[in-house]
Design an enzyme around this catalytic site. Structure first.
Site, PDB file in Angstrom:
ATOM      1  N   SER A  56      -2.570  10.639 -16.178  1.00 27.06           N
ATOM      2  CA  SER A  56      -3.835  10.255 -16.789  1.00 27.06           C
ATOM      3  C   SER A  56      -4.382  11.457 -17.550  1.00 27.06           C
ATOM      4  O   SER A  56      -3.922  12.580 -17.362  1.00 27.06           O
ATOM      5  CB  SER A  56      -4.830   9.828 -15.718  1.00 27.06           C
ATOM      6  OG  SER A  56      -5.145  10.929 -14.891  1.00 27.06           O
TER       7      SER A  56
ATOM      8  N   ASP B  89       0.891  -1.164   0.000  1.00 25.47           N
ATOM      9  CA  ASP B  89       0.000   0.000   0.000  1.00 25.47           C
ATOM     10  C   ASP B  89       0.925   1.208   0.000  1.00 25.47           C
ATOM     11  O   ASP B  89       1.611   1.479   0.987  1.00 25.47           O
ATOM     12  CB  ASP B  89      -0.881  -0.019   1.244  1.00 25.47           C
ATOM     13  CG  ASP B  89      -1.833   1.160   1.324  1.00 25.47           C
ATOM     14  OD1 ASP B  89      -1.616   2.178   0.626  1.00 25.47           O
ATOM     15  OD2 ASP B  89      -2.783   1.085   2.117  1.00 25.47           O
TER      16      ASP B  89
ATOM     17  N   LYS C 185      -1.769  14.574  -9.317  1.00 25.54           N
ATOM     18  CA  LYS C 185      -1.357  13.590 -10.316  1.00 25.54           C
ATOM     19  C   LYS C 185      -0.256  14.145 -11.198  1.00 25.54           C
ATOM     20  O   LYS C 185       0.623  13.514 -11.615  1.00 25.54           O
ATOM     21  CB  LYS C 185      -2.560  13.158 -11.148  1.00 25.54           C
ATOM     22  CG  LYS C 185      -2.311  11.913 -11.977  1.00 25.54           C
ATOM     23  CD  LYS C 185      -2.091  10.712 -11.118  1.00 25.54           C
ATOM     24  CE  LYS C 185      -1.946   9.467 -11.999  1.00 25.54           C
ATOM     25  NZ  LYS C 185      -1.210   8.423 -11.427  1.00 25.54           N
TER      26      LYS C 185
ATOM     27  N   TYR D 146      -7.308  16.369  -7.653  1.00 22.47           N
ATOM     28  CA  TYR D 146      -6.665  15.299  -8.415  1.00 22.47           C
ATOM     29  C   TYR D 146      -5.646  15.804  -9.432  1.00 22.47           C
ATOM     30  O   TYR D 146      -4.509  15.301  -9.452  1.00 22.47           O
ATOM     31  CB  TYR D 146      -7.735  14.424  -9.094  1.00 22.47           C
ATOM     32  CG  TYR D 146      -7.138  13.362  -9.968  1.00 22.47           C
ATOM     33  CD1 TYR D 146      -6.664  12.161  -9.412  1.00 22.47           C
ATOM     34  CD2 TYR D 146      -7.006  13.526 -11.337  1.00 22.47           C
ATOM     35  CE1 TYR D 146      -6.109  11.177 -10.200  1.00 22.47           C
ATOM     36  CE2 TYR D 146      -6.468  12.553 -12.137  1.00 22.47           C
ATOM     37  CZ  TYR D 146      -6.019  11.386 -11.566  1.00 22.47           C
ATOM     38  OH  TYR D 146      -5.447  10.411 -12.355  1.00 22.47           O
TER      39      TYR D 146
END
Length: 130
Positions: free
Chosen positions: A111, A34, A130, A126
């Site tokens: 992404s 994790d 990211k 996000y």
């Protein structure tokens, strides 16, 4: 070089092996990790050397807005996975390469959503993480 996948849910990697050829399936190995837990990262990286690392882990919670109340844990989850997890994994990969004098590679995969700036009414953390 043996492909290793760090995964919070190792069973997903094991299920993907069923879609590979028998030969390819024997070459893919999953280690439970994790990336929001530094102790998991340290254990995973100390189990062997890294020559190439591809970072693509990430979580998105598109309904969580930066300015909405009671969102602290969601914001922490996104930052801890997408930013801090990537940084710690990159650090350990780099140290592995450096300690073994390997000219390796670290690749960060983003992404499409990570390239989008949300309109004010859907402001989300996000893309920044990211």
């Amino acid at each position: 070089m043996i492909p290793i996948s760090l995964a919070r849910r190792v069973e997903r990697i094991e299920a993907l092996k069923a879609e590979l050829s028998a030969e390819a399936a024997t070459q893919l190995h999953a280690i439970p990790c994790d990336i929001t837990r530094e102790e998991d990262i340290l254990a995973a990286y100390h189990s062997g050397g890294v020559d190439v690392q591809i970072n693509f882990a990430g979580i998105a919670r598109h309904t969580v807005r930066v300015l909405q109340p009671n969102n602290t844990q969601d914001l922490r989850d996104i930052i801890n996975t997408n930013l801090l997890g990537l940084a710690l994994c990159s650090r350990e990969a780099y140290l592995s390469m450096q300690n073994r004098s390997v000219d390796g590679h670290i690749v960060h995969i983003n992404s499409i959503a990570g390239h989008s700036i949300s309109p004010l009414n859907t402001l989300n953390i996000y893309p920044a993480a990211k």
